[in-house]
Write an enzyme that holds these catalytic residues in place. Structure first.
Site, PDB file in Angstrom:
ATOM      1  N   CYS A   1      -2.151   9.457   3.113  1.00  0.00           N
ATOM      2  CA  CYS A   1      -1.939   8.653   2.087  1.00  0.00           C
ATOM      3  C   CYS A   1      -2.684   9.236   1.096  1.00  0.00           C
ATOM      4  O   CYS A   1      -2.714   9.720  -0.230  1.00  0.00           O
ATOM      5  CB  CYS A   1      -2.007   7.412   2.135  1.00  0.00           C
ATOM      6  SG  CYS A   1      -3.065   6.204   2.877  1.00  0.00           S
TER       7      CYS A   1
ATOM      8  N   GLU B   1       1.021  -1.274  -0.032  1.00  0.00           N
ATOM      9  CA  GLU B   1      -0.015   0.274  -0.394  1.00  0.00           C
ATOM     10  C   GLU B   1       0.951   1.200  -0.116  1.00  0.00           C
ATOM     11  O   GLU B   1       1.350   1.072   1.152  1.00  0.00           O
ATOM     12  CB  GLU B   1      -1.217   0.521   0.870  1.00  0.00           C
ATOM     13  CG  GLU B   1      -1.667  -0.926   0.976  1.00  0.00           C
ATOM     14  CD  GLU B   1      -3.381  -0.790   1.346  1.00  0.00           C
ATOM     15  OE1 GLU B   1      -3.637   0.313   0.127  1.00  0.00           O
ATOM     16  OE2 GLU B   1      -3.711  -1.776   0.836  1.00  0.00           O
TER      17      GLU B   1
HETATM   18  P1  NAD Z   1       8.843   5.121   4.562  1.00  0.00           P
HETATM   19  O1  NAD Z   1       8.384   4.279   3.456  1.00  0.00           O
HETATM   20  O2  NAD Z   1       9.670   5.823   4.839  1.00  0.00           O
HETATM   21  O3  NAD Z   1       7.865   4.494   5.946  1.00  0.00           O
HETATM   22  C1  NAD Z   1       7.212   2.941   6.253  1.00  0.00           C
HETATM   23  C2  NAD Z   1       7.842   1.765   7.030  1.00  0.00           C
HETATM   24  O4  NAD Z   1       8.788   1.001   6.424  1.00  0.00           O
HETATM   25  C3  NAD Z   1       9.169   2.220   8.007  1.00  0.00           C
HETATM   26  O5  NAD Z   1       8.164   1.290   9.001  1.00  0.00           O
HETATM   27  C4  NAD Z   1       9.896   2.236   8.165  1.00  0.00           C
HETATM   28  O6  NAD Z   1      10.960   2.025   9.507  1.00  0.00           O
HETATM   29  C5  NAD Z   1       9.842   0.618   7.046  1.00  0.00           C
HETATM   30  N1  NAD Z   1      11.279   0.600   6.497  1.00  0.00           N
HETATM   31  C6  NAD Z   1      12.423   1.666   6.057  1.00  0.00           C
HETATM   32  N2  NAD Z   1      12.836   0.602   4.478  1.00  0.00           N
HETATM   33  C7  NAD Z   1      12.910  -0.378   4.764  1.00  0.00           C
HETATM   34  C8  NAD Z   1      13.431  -1.125   3.640  1.00  0.00           C
HETATM   35  N3  NAD Z   1      14.446  -1.025   2.878  1.00  0.00           N
HETATM   36  N4  NAD Z   1      13.077  -2.528   4.248  1.00  0.00           N
HETATM   37  C9  NAD Z   1      11.579  -3.144   5.219  1.00  0.00           C
HETATM   38  N5  NAD Z   1      10.961  -1.497   6.154  1.00  0.00           N
HETATM   39  C10 NAD Z   1      11.795  -0.430   5.551  1.00  0.00           C
HETATM   40  O7  NAD Z   1       6.808   5.400   4.472  1.00  0.00           O
HETATM   41  P2  NAD Z   1       6.945   6.817   5.985  1.00  0.00           P
HETATM   42  O8  NAD Z   1       7.031   8.298   5.235  1.00  0.00           O
HETATM   43  O9  NAD Z   1       6.617   5.856   6.917  1.00  0.00           O
HETATM   44  O10 NAD Z   1       5.178   7.312   5.885  1.00  0.00           O
HETATM   45  C11 NAD Z   1       4.747   7.827   4.675  1.00  0.00           C
HETATM   46  C12 NAD Z   1       4.284   7.111   3.360  1.00  0.00           C
HETATM   47  O11 NAD Z   1       3.012   5.919   3.665  1.00  0.00           O
HETATM   48  C13 NAD Z   1       3.613   7.740   2.317  1.00  0.00           C
HETATM   49  O12 NAD Z   1       4.202   7.377   0.649  1.00  0.00           O
HETATM   50  C14 NAD Z   1       2.117   7.856   2.021  1.00  0.00           C
HETATM   51  O13 NAD Z   1       1.839   8.014   0.959  1.00  0.00           O
HETATM   52  C15 NAD Z   1       2.592   5.987   2.742  1.00  0.00           C
HETATM   53  N6  NAD Z   1       0.748   5.658   2.760  1.00  0.00           N
HETATM   54  C16 NAD Z   1       0.213   4.669   2.495  1.00  0.00           C
HETATM   55  C17 NAD Z   1      -1.292   4.232   2.867  1.00  0.00           C
HETATM   56  C18 NAD Z   1      -1.864   3.409   1.667  1.00  0.00           C
HETATM   57  O14 NAD Z   1      -2.754   3.247   2.887  1.00  0.00           O
HETATM   58  N7  NAD Z   1      -1.959   3.555   1.110  1.00  0.00           N
HETATM   59  C19 NAD Z   1      -1.228   4.647   4.054  1.00  0.00           C
HETATM   60  C20 NAD Z   1      -0.649   5.593   4.625  1.00  0.00           C
HETATM   61  C21 NAD Z   1       0.503   6.229   4.342  1.00  0.00           C
END
Ligand code: NAD
Length: 503
Positions: free
Chosen positions: A268, A234
């Site tokens: 999001c 997502e």
């Molecule tokens: P992010 O991608 O920076 O981090 C998300 C998660 O992934 C965190 O827990 C982070 O620690 C982890 N992570 C980071 N690098 C990783 C790796 N290499 N392998 C595995 N895990 C890793 O995102 P964020 O800044 O925390 O959240 C914001 C983003 O989430 C925005 O782009 C937003 O649109 C999206 N989002 C999408 C939805 C949806 O339903 N589509 C809902 C909420 C947020």
């Protein structure tokens, strides 16, 4: 890997807590404990798993004040918003899944043709995948994990949950509450940043449920592919609101202000582009300006949660100004400590700016005047993202027709974004927004694998397709082909040869 996570309040910059980050060995150990516990959990009758989740529901609701207080310190969320987005709908989420689990997980009988497959009955059983990795962002740190946790656990999976490093406290509290109702090991928590997430995806898991940015989603998908485990992704959004000339202006202005500024725009599915038809552009923008101007910083619109989000907002606004944007409200940081940015309304006459192209995740409402609905649809679809979109119109049929032309996983007519809180409705995206599904029976299908079971009561010594291969078999096959082509006379050949074949 970093040893400690510092939890800093975005409201005032104060350090509120320090949480130890997991080492690679601790991640492996958590996965191993979960695997051991999962087998016993899956073997329990569904009624027992439902009872445990019902206890978890009650504990979750009873501890709501504690959750809201952590959300306020950790994310800076206004209290009312936390109650309405992270508590109340999640009580319903538990109830819906608990009430639907038996129906949705029941084996399905599949009818087989009695002539071709005599004496055989088949069914599809839904088996838990095993140990799932759950990796979540910080912006809705209770609602997003729960959307996967509740159905995944009911289905008999174990879950290793890695909350965002920016929401470590709310993640820990959520897991602590659930674990009071669950057997040890079924839900494990590993704290940390990207390196811990990566270690988790690369450990012995059976699937990944990831919500986050496109860039990280791509890394998670690659790591999951290398392990040959499925990844449900997502990802981000750049949601458009299309305001048509026949819209109810008051409702559109109120709804779009909320849709864009809820959670300080760190959502999001936040409205991040507003395309308004020319005849009402002035009146709509003025009403939107009044609504946004009436919002109180702190009570209605919280701060940004992370410093890097604030940097993105400032950079995009600077670029928009340079491209000639008219800033009607906000557009600056207020003079107070913490990660605040004033709710901002701006009008643009170009699409070539990052505030209309890239994800913003801030309290910014960019308006663009369009000639007509066709232009609005074209611009909305030009984005690489496709999470949700909304159409605002007084004509519901026209709204539905335009909804069908929008490249988005969710389209709302005269509302925006809130369906993420409804467990019966799938939440999903297209294009760079990812193909994962949360909520509904379709999401549950990603958390189980099908097991086909066929039971044969046949007393025949052999099947048609078993040995020996001989001319009679070929004659029967030809007759079957001719019957399929509608040559009914071929039935006689079948009746003559079939009994001999089975002797
Ligand atoms: P992010 O991608 O920076 O981090 C998300 C998660 O992934 C965190 O827990 C982070 O620690 C982890 N992570 C980071 N690098 C990783 C790796 N290499 N392998 C595995 N895990 C890793 O995102 P964020 O800044 O925390 O959240 C914001 C983003 O989430 C925005 O782009 C937003 O649109 C999206 N989002 C999408 C939805 C949806 O339903 N589509 C809902 C909420 C947020």
């Amino acid at each position: 890997m970093e040893a400690m996570i510092r939890s800093v309040s975005p409201r005032d910059g104060q350090v509120k807590a320090e949480i130890a980050s997991a080492s690679r060995e601790e991640v492996q150990a958590a996965v191993a404990r979960c695997r051991e516990a999962q087998a016993g959990w899956a073997a329990r009758p569904l009624a027992e798993r439902k009872a445990a989740l019902e206890r978890a529901r009650r504990l979750f609701l009873e501890r709501a004040e504690a959750i809201v207080s952590v959300l306020s310190e950790e994310n800076g969320r206004p209290e009312g918003e936390s109650w309405l987005s992270e508590i109340v709908p999640n009580g319903d989420l538990f109830s819906w899944w608990i009430s639907q689990a038996r129906r949705l997980l029941a084996p399905e009988k599949v009818a087989l043709d009695r002539l071709t497959y005599p004496g055989k009955s088949a069914s599809i059983e839904y088996v838990p995948r095993g140990v799932l990795a759950l990796i979540t962002p910080w912006n809705l740190p209770v609602a997003i994990p729960l959307r996967t946790l509740v159905p995944a656990l009911l289905a008999g999976n174990g879950v290793v949950f890695k909350p965002s490093e920016w929401a470590a406290r709310s993640g820990a509290l959520l897991a602590e509450i659930l674990n009071e109702a669950l057997p040890a090991g079924v839900l494990e928590v590993v704290q940390g940043g990207g390196a811990v997430g990566e270690a988790l995806v690369r450990s012995r898991i059976d699937g990944v449920f990831f919500t986050g940015s496109v860039a990280t989603g791509r890394k998670v998908a690659e790591a999951a592919a290398a392990q040959l485990v499925p990844a449900s992704l997502e990802l981000g959004g750049k949601d458009a609101a299309l305001v048509l000339a026949d819209a109810d202006l008051e409702r559109a202005a109120q709804g779009i202000a909320w849709g864009g500024l809820f959670n300080a725009g760190q959502n999001c599915a936040a409205v991040e582009r507003i395309y308004v038809e020319a005849p009402i552009a002035e009146a709509f923008t003025e009403r939107l300006r009044e609504v946004v101007a009436s919002l109180r910083l702190g009570e209605d619109v919280g701060p940004l949660t992370t410093p890097f989000q604030l940097e993105i907002v400032e950079r995009q606004m600077e670029e928009a100004r340079a491209a000639g944007a008219r800033v009607l409200l906000g557009g600056e940081r207020p003079d107070r400590p913490g990660l605040w940015y004033a709710p901002t309304l701006l009008v643009l006459d170009t699409e070539e700016v990052s505030v209309l192209r890239d994800e913003t995740f801030g309290p910014i409402l960019p308006v663009r005047v369009v000639a007509d609905a066709d232009e609005a649809v074209r611009l909305a679809n030009a984005s690489p993202y496709g999470l949700t979109a909304s159409v605002w119109t007084g004509n519901r049929d026209r709204g539905r027709a335009i909804a069908r032309r929008l490249e988005a996983g969710v389209v709302t007519v005269n509302n925006h974004g809130f369906t993420g809180g409804i467990p019966a409705l799938p939440w999903s995206g297209v294009k760079a927004s990812g193909s994962g599904i949360t909520s509904s029976h379709l999401a549950l299908r990603e958390m189980v694998r099908p097991r086909t079971v066929l039971v044969d009561r046949s007393k025949n010594p052999r099947e048609l397709w078993w040995y020996p291969y001989n001319p009679r078999l070929v004659e029967i096959a030809r007759a079957l082909r001719d019957v399929a082509l509608g040559k009914m006379l071929a039935f006689a050949r079948l009746l003559k040869n079939l009994p001999k074949r089975f002797k």
